[in-house]
Design a protein around this motif. Structure first.
Motif, PDB file in Angstrom:
ATOM      1  N   ASP A 150      27.329  -9.075  21.544  1.00  0.00           N
ATOM      2  CA  ASP A 150      28.120  -8.551  20.435  1.00  0.00           C
ATOM      3  C   ASP A 150      27.354  -8.672  19.122  1.00  0.00           C
TER       4      ASP A 150
ATOM      5  N   ASP B 203      33.279  -5.974  26.869  1.00  0.00           N
ATOM      6  CA  ASP B 203      34.274  -6.968  26.460  1.00  0.00           C
ATOM      7  C   ASP B 203      35.138  -7.369  27.661  1.00  0.00           C
TER       8      ASP B 203
ATOM      9  N   ASN C  93      39.125  -0.538  21.091  1.00  0.00           N
ATOM     10  CA  ASN C  93      37.961  -1.378  20.786  1.00  0.00           C
ATOM     11  C   ASN C  93      36.677  -0.581  20.586  1.00  0.00           C
TER      12      ASN C  93
ATOM     13  N   SER D 136      38.810   0.182  13.073  1.00  0.00           N
ATOM     14  CA  SER D 136      37.963  -1.028  13.098  1.00  0.00           C
ATOM     15  C   SER D 136      37.514  -1.390  14.517  1.00  0.00           C
TER      16      SER D 136
ATOM     17  N   LYS E  53      35.314  -2.550  17.745  1.00  0.00           N
ATOM     18  CA  LYS E  53      34.346  -3.619  17.960  1.00  0.00           C
ATOM     19  C   LYS E  53      32.995  -3.053  18.391  1.00  0.00           C
ATOM     20  N   TYR E  54      33.033  -1.899  19.077  1.00  0.00           N
ATOM     21  CA  TYR E  54      31.816  -1.258  19.583  1.00  0.00           C
ATOM     22  C   TYR E  54      31.764   0.181  19.077  1.00  0.00           C
TER      23      TYR E  54
ATOM     24  N   ASN F  49      31.752  -6.789   9.687  1.00  0.00           N
ATOM     25  CA  ASN F  49      32.685  -6.830  10.814  1.00  0.00           C
ATOM     26  C   ASN F  49      32.045  -7.187  12.146  1.00  0.00           C
ATOM     27  N   HIS F  50      30.723  -7.486  12.114  1.00  0.00           N
ATOM     28  CA  HIS F  50      30.006  -7.860  13.344  1.00  0.00           C
ATOM     29  C   HIS F  50      30.128  -6.763  14.416  1.00  0.00           C
ATOM     30  N   THR F  51      30.158  -5.510  13.949  1.00  0.00           N
ATOM     31  CA  THR F  51      30.309  -4.375  14.855  1.00  0.00           C
ATOM     32  C   THR F  51      29.029  -4.145  15.656  1.00  0.00           C
TER      33      THR F  51
END
Length: 315
Positions: A47, A82, A96, A172, A174-175, A204-206
């Motif tokens: 991630d 994930d 996600n 928003s 994640k990936y 956002n650590h995307t």
């Protein structure tokens, strides 16, 4: 975490016999052909990584992106994003991920972008407060506040690309999966896109995975490079660990005044090792312009593929 274990994918095509009789024959006894697009791929992406994916046409880049987003299912092997299998098509999985594929637009040509943003908010079931906060942030950083009520058909290419990015990121994810995010954009707009994606990753650590035919994209965004050829990953690492030196293989396009008759010369393309000799010969005062031409994606992939092919022949 994105994890692929021994993933392969085969496209199935059909042979077509010519003529009416051939069509009748095919109707009863069609001959299938299989083409392996992805071959026994093993890959892990933690991630928060920024991953550039490059390769020649037909290498399997788009197929890999479709596998990762659940659009197609692998012929063999397993994929987990994930800890979820994309082929299950769970709503939680799609909340996600964000996907932007080339010219596949989410925007309606005759409607303003704001209508699409509101529609996506309903699709992702965002609450009003979160939606307003996220939308205002993205409009600000992408500099889109002035055009959200303008019909899409009247927007420039750069404005449309930014709106597409906003659509992809409104929930928003994640990936984030991007296909040629800067294609056709001017250098200034490209820089804005680079800065935005890096900030999105930082804040956002995307996890961002993108394909490109532009080495400038790879250098500006990625901290990890994957090179795909014939369904295999032939390189996985940082730009600094490439077995070829991109800078050494750069070319320079130069134009200068001929010191003898003071006429403007035709442009010449020189290797970096030749440039200094040319300047010394012509004289700095006679140089009109020097433009750097980076190594092309095709040249880079070919160099890496030759090394990879030699290593596999020995094994």
């Amino acid at each position: 975490m994105i994890k692929l274990d021994n993933v392969s994918f085969d496209y199935v095509t059909f042979e077509k016999n010519p003529g009416l009789m051939g069509s009748l024959y095919d109707f009863f006894k069609r001959k299938n052909q299989k083409k392996r697009a992805i071959d026994a791929l093993n890959l892990s992406i933690p991630d928060g990584e920024l991953v550039g994916l490059i390769g020649p046409n037909g290498a399997g880049k788009t197929t890999l992106a479709k596998l990762l987003t659940g659009i197609i299912e692998p012929t063999e092997g397993n994929i987990k994003i994930d800890n979820v299998d994309p082929t299950l098509h769970w709503k939680s999985f799609y909340r996600n991920i964000g996907v932007m594929f080339g010219q596949k637009t989410q925007l309606s040509w005759n409607l303003p972008p704001m209508d699409t943003f509101n529609m996506l908010s309903a699709i992702y079931q965002l609450n009003d407060e979160d939606y307003e906060k996220r939308l205002n942030y993205l409009l600000e950083v992408l500099n889109l506040k002035g055009i959200i009520k303008t019909p899409v058909r009247k927007l420039s290419l750069g404005q449309r690309v930014k709106c597409e990015l906003l659509c992809t990121l409104i929930h928003s994810p994640k990936y984030l999966f991007l296909d040629e995010p800067t294609l056709g954009l001017d250098i200034g707009t490209q820089k804005n896109i680079y800065d935005f994606l890096l900030e999105e990753n930082r804040v956002n650590h995307t996890t961002i995975i993108f394909t490109s035919h532009n080495l400038r994209d790879i250098e500006a965004i990625s901290n990890r490079l994957l090179i795909l050829a014939q369904g295999h990953i032939i390189f996985d690492g940082s730009l600094n660990s490439l077995p070829v030196d991109i800078n050494d293989q750069q070319k320079f396009k130069v134009k200068f005044l001929d010191p003898n008759n003071k006429t403007v010369s035709k442009e010449k393309v020189l290797a970096s090792s030749e440039l200094q000799n040319e300047i010394a010969s012509v004289g700095e005062q006679n140089m009109i312009s020097i433009n750097r031409q980076g190594m092309t994606i095709e040249d880079l992939v070919l160099s890496i593929y030759k090394e990879w092919d030699k290593a596999n022949e020995k094994n």
